[in-house]
Design an enzyme around this catalytic site. Sequence first.
Site, mmCIF file in Angstrom:
data_model
loop_
_atom_site.group_PDB
_atom_site.id
_atom_site.type_symbol
_atom_site.label_atom_id
_atom_site.label_comp_id
_atom_site.label_asym_id
_atom_site.label_seq_id
_atom_site.Cartn_x
_atom_site.Cartn_y
_atom_site.Cartn_z
ATOM 1 N N ASP A 82 0.965 -1.126 0.234
ATOM 2 C CA ASP A 82 -0.297 0.082 0.133
ATOM 3 C C ASP A 82 0.910 1.407 0.208
ATOM 4 O O ASP A 82 1.311 1.231 0.370
ATOM 5 C CB ASP A 82 -1.204 0.050 1.322
ATOM 6 C CG ASP A 82 -0.123 0.078 2.051
ATOM 7 O OD1 ASP A 82 0.846 -0.691 2.696
ATOM 8 O OD2 ASP A 82 -0.860 0.633 3.324
ATOM 9 N N GLU A 144 0.168 -1.055 6.111
ATOM 10 C CA GLU A 144 0.841 -0.452 6.386
ATOM 11 C C GLU A 144 0.767 0.742 6.864
ATOM 12 O O GLU A 144 0.908 0.870 8.055
ATOM 13 C CB GLU A 144 2.419 -0.406 5.911
ATOM 14 C CG GLU A 144 3.898 -1.071 6.814
ATOM 15 C CD GLU A 144 4.762 0.391 6.890
ATOM 16 O OE1 GLU A 144 5.013 0.660 7.871
ATOM 17 O OE2 GLU A 144 3.887 1.534 5.921
#
Length: 395
Positions: A82, A144
């Site tokens: 991400d 994350e």
Amino acid sequence: MAADLERTDMTLTARELMDRLVGFPTVSRESNLDLIDFVEDYLNEFGIESTRVPNEDGTKAALYAHVGPQIDGGVVLSGHTDVVPVDGQSWDTDPFKVTERQGRLYGRGTCDMKGFDALALWAVPLALERGIKRPLQIALSYDEEVGCTGAPPMIDHLVSMGLPRADTVLVGEPSMMKVVTGHKGGIGYKMHFRGFEVHSSLAPTGVSAIMMAAKLINWANEVNAENAAKTPSDLAAEFVPPYTTLHVGTISGGTAHNITAKDCYFGFDFRIVPGEDIAAWQARFQAKLAEIEAEMKAIRPEAGITADQYFHVPGLVPEHEGKAEALVRKLTGENARNVVSYGTEAGQFQERGYSAVICGPGDIAQAHQPNEYITVDQFQQGEAFMRRLVDMLAE
């Protein structure tokens, strides 16, 4: 050797892999499944099976894979898929297309951290070609950037499925290819103060959620000043700043200037020095909430506070003679001791018994920035690192 490996036209370069990965707009609020589909197909080309670990609603997934002999003692290359949003940022190029200019590769995630992800995937055919004797494992997470919430279920699944146990984890967050052996831990709460609305001329008979929230925020300032005034421990002294910090980054609430605020919402985060007791900080926080809430309820019983913990990232504690540190120092020749104040998934691997360090290409100062970039030189250093790693695993 997989048949496709002999077809060099099917083998993407590290740069081509980064181009592909950056092209997937995997902002944390969106799905990452298109990227995971690509990685799965890429690994399949080399005869490598991968395992998905989906989130609860199936809109995202982590992925891990094992390359090489089915024995313990391998190396995990860990990255997240991400990226942070580009909303409100002024970009000179398309953020989801890698653009090379004057020795820099621009694009969202080139630095944090699809550059490393690309290098990890590029290492797969190298490992097969060299016939590695110790395994290489790939571990790609999600979310994350919103609290390191995607890695723990992936790690737990990896362990529970009986995959050969690696003894070292390299988390490729941008560190300029320096060895980072420690980072702070973090706890994050979504706060909701519930007040009681009255006209502001009658403020003592109501409860202002905003003004009560301000008491907690002021407490954070007091604790920060208290921590800054202390003599830091030897470990804490290595960090900037050398103490645990409390922080509020966003806040909203209230209805009108002449009404006591019914609601106040904000985030409340701790960045905790490794070695300090996270549970003790949680207990101190809860005690302060109880004190403020009692004051609120003494005026209006309906008032109250909700604190929902939405992330908990353990710190990375420098290891004494850690295998991961020794491996990366051998590969890079880097002997300096480095720690960082931001959190990563390295602490989550360490918490589950792995030896872990951070080492990756790029400068953390570029992470999350408009016109994010990684230099061509740093990316090439990452390629050289992967070649050396594969050679070492083949010994």
